[in-house]
Each structure stands twice: as C-alpha cells, then as structure tokens.
Enzyme design. Structure first.
Site, short mmCIF file in Angstrom:
data_model
loop_
_atom_site.label_atom_id
_atom_site.label_comp_id
_atom_site.label_asym_id
_atom_site.label_seq_id
_atom_site.Cartn_x
_atom_site.Cartn_y
_atom_site.Cartn_z
CE LYS A 136 -2.65 1.61 5.39
NZ LYS A 136 -2.44 1.01 4.05
CB SER A 177 -0.96 0.02 1.19
OG SER A 177 -0.25 0.07 2.41
#
Length: 405
Positions: free
Chosen positions: A342, A297
């Site tokens: 996140k 990611s």
C-alpha cells in the site's frame, strides 16, 4: 483494502526452434559391381548410385535438439504448476473525495455538504492465489525477488477449504461493516448524535452464553448499565473479574433477563462468548460506491472523507494524502494487511503523506518509498489532526512516525 483478481493467464511464448538441413557429405562411395538399382553391371565396369553416408555429427545434433526440446517442455510444465502461496502486489488507489466509474465515492443526502479539493486516497492490494485462482512456481518466484510484492502461504490469509464465493462474501461483509463504522466514527468525531445498539450475531464455541443469549438478541443492559458500546460490556466484565453478570436483552419485542457467568478466554480476560454487531441509526444517509474492492482496511479513509464532505472548508488544503487502517465506531484505528504494498501504491498514485496504523509500524521501517512521509496514527482524531496540519501548510515533520521512519 483488497482488490481480488484471478491469477493472470501466463502467456509462455516458447522460442520457435527451426532445424536446417545440414550440408551433405561431398564424398560419394560407389560399391564395386553394383549399378544404381543395385543390380550387377553387365559391362564389367564399376557403377552404382550416390550413397550419402549418415554422419555421426547428424545423430549428435538430433539428440541434442531432442534433449533441449524435452528440457524446455519440462521447464514450462514445472513452471506452470500451481503452488500453495498467495501473492500480494500494489493495487490502485481511490480518492474518497472524488469519483469512481463516474459516481462519487461518498454520497451524502439529508445534510448540507461542501465540495472538497485534494486527495484522501484509500489504498488497495491485489491478491493472487488461494481461492482467487492458483499462482505458478514462476509467479511465486518472480514475486519473491520483487521488493514491491509479498508471498505468503495460503493458510495465512485463508482458512483451509475456503472457496472463492466464501472469500468474496467475507470481503463484502467486511467492507459493509467498515463503511458503517466509518460513518459512526466520523459522526462521533464531529459530535453529531446517532443511535447505536449491539446485537448478538452468534455464539463462540463453548460460549458462556450458550442457552442464555440467542442470535438476534439486542443487548440492552449489563448489571443495570445501558449498553451503548462494546466498551461498556468489556469494562463491566473486567470489573467483575469472573463474577456472574445480569444481562437484559430484547428478544421478539420483549425484555428478557439472563444471569451469565463469563469465562476466561485464556489470556486473563473474561468474556460472554457472544459475537456482536452494531445496529446504527444515523441522522442522514451516507452511500459509498466502490466496485470490486472489499475488506475492512478503508475504514479510516472513509471516515476522513465523510468529515471533509460535511464540514466547511478544505481539510486537505489541496494536498495529496493517502492512508489505510480499520476503524471502530469509537474511532480506534486498527492494523491491516499488505502495508508495504500500500505504501508503494500510494506513492505511485501521487501521495506525499501516508497515514499508517500504529500497529503496522514494525512492517513500515525500511519500506518507505522516496518522497512519502509516513505518519503513525492510533485514532481518527490523530489522523484528522495530521491531515489538517498538512492542509494548513504547517510543518508536519514533528508528527508521530514509526521507529526507523
């Protein structure tokens, strides 16, 4: 990105329980005709020893204490039992323009580089549970009621039976692949030529290419067209609508031609059933140093960090920008896991603008921390444009946003 760690040892400090002697009954009962040692008194008087009576209250208190201790012990035992869940929580951020443990996150040799200010932070998620070590009922419950964390069944993130070693290896391979794709996408965005080939890594179950293509084969052409990317293969298969295709592969230094009839994957798309990986030849060396972090990611933020490093000027203009997303060699930004954690980690790290994959928009709405603008991106070009606008001090309110943002 995921930062894996074992389940934290829970230090259950049970309250210390002290029992105090209860005050003795002040009334004394003398048994007529007995002395202190229980023998009859020979003086004819009533004598005897002090004989404290055991009060019913004492027995009730003891029973209550015993029951309480038993319940406490049972509660601790049940609370520490492992459960088949994985807990995700916000992890640290890493500036791709900065350093990690004293070394630059991105090091480039063989090409001129330019110092960059500001932050292009990649974001991570701590993962507890599954092959990383069990989580307890208490751990899972506390995560359920914590809006900054997420709880998932183990099988949603890891196939049944996955070991810690297997999970770490898969995460490491994904990180390596994301780094290579990041370099390729950055060079393509900057129009810097590089070599790119596709190699067969394996075959899927009931593959159309079984007996035709072998692991290690390098795909050269399909129906006479040079295979420079996966898109070339996909477009030719779609155009043929299931018709046989002629594929030339390089095997042991020799060109081998095979005729393959693709199969429908069940979704109306025809495939060869080959798992492919890219082989790149880059004009300069890029080294990415980041320990104890794995997964794919960080690709988008690596790409932006490389672009800023090899181009004059300052892409961020000193701004604090974070983001996440996988990246393909063609510059497409893909979805990731743990987007809500996140977002929390990015804001806690100081970011004011966040680049989110368009495919994750459904998970973003209602979970954006105060002071953080989230920009929706589908390609590296869109992400670069957003960063440049912020870096130049332009108004970013008109940039694409997720619905409900």
């Amino acid at each position: 990105m995921t930062t894996t760690r074992g389940g934290h040892p829970s230090e259950d400090h049970a309250p210390e329980l002290f029992t105090r002697g209860l005050p003795a009954e002040t009334g004394e009962t003398r048994v007529p005709g007995t002395s202190a040692d229980g023998e009859g008194a020979d003086d004819g008087t009533t004598g005897g020893a002090l004989a404290p009576e055991r009060a019913p209250r004492d027995r009730k208190v003891s029973a209550m204490l015993l029951a309480g201790l038993s319940a406490l012990g049972l509660g601790i035992a049940v609370g520490t039992l492992p459960v088949p869940y994985v807990v995700e929580s916000p992890g640290p951020t890493y500036n791709t323009l900065g350093e990690s443990q004293g070394s630059p996150v991105i090091s480039i040799s063989g090409r001129e580089t330019y110092p960059a200010k500001g932050n292009l932070d990649l974001t991570t998620v701590y993962v507890d549970g599954g092959p990383n070590g069990p989580v307890s009922i208490l751990d899972a419950f506390s995560a359920w009621v914590d809006p900054s964390k997420a709880v998932h069944p183990v099988e949603l993130l890891y196939p049944t039976g996955t070991t810690r070693e297997e999970a770490e290896e898969q995460s490491s391979v994904a990180m390596t692949t994301s780094q290579e794709n990041a370099v390729a996408s950055a060079l393509k965005e900057l129009d810097i030529p590089f070599g790119q080939r596709l190699q067969a890594a394996g075959l899927s179950e009931n593959s159309a290419s079984d007996g035709k293509i072998q692991p290690g084969d390098i795909l050269e052409t399909i129906n006479g067209k040079d295979i420079t990317s996966l898109a070339v293969v996909q477009e030719e298969l779609a155009a043929g609508n299931g018709a046989p295709v002629s594929v030339v592969v390089e095997r042991d230094g020799q060109s081998v031609t095979e005729t393959i009839t693709p199969k429908d994957n069940g979704e109306g798309r025809f495939i060869l059933g080959v798992m492919l990986k890219y082989l790149f030849t880059f004009p300069f060396d890029v080294e990415i140093s980041l320990e104890k972090v794995g997964g794919p990611s960080a690709g988008l933020m690596f790409s932006l960090g490389i672009i800023d490093t090899v181009t004059p000027g300052d892409l961020t203009g000193g701004k604090h920008i974070a983001g996440t997303g996988t990246i393909s060699p063609d510059g497409l930004v893909g979805p990731i896991g743990g987007i809500q954690q996140k977002l929390q980690g990015a804001r806690a790290g100081g970011a004011t603008l966040f680049l989110a994959p368009a495919a994750n928009c459904g998970e973003v709405a209602g979970h954006i921390p105060v002071g953080l603008q989230v920009v929706r991106v589908e390609t590296l070009a869109e992400a670069r444009d957003a960063v440049e606008r912020a870096g130049n001090g332009q108004d970013t309110s008109g940039l694409p946003a997720c619905p409900g943002n």
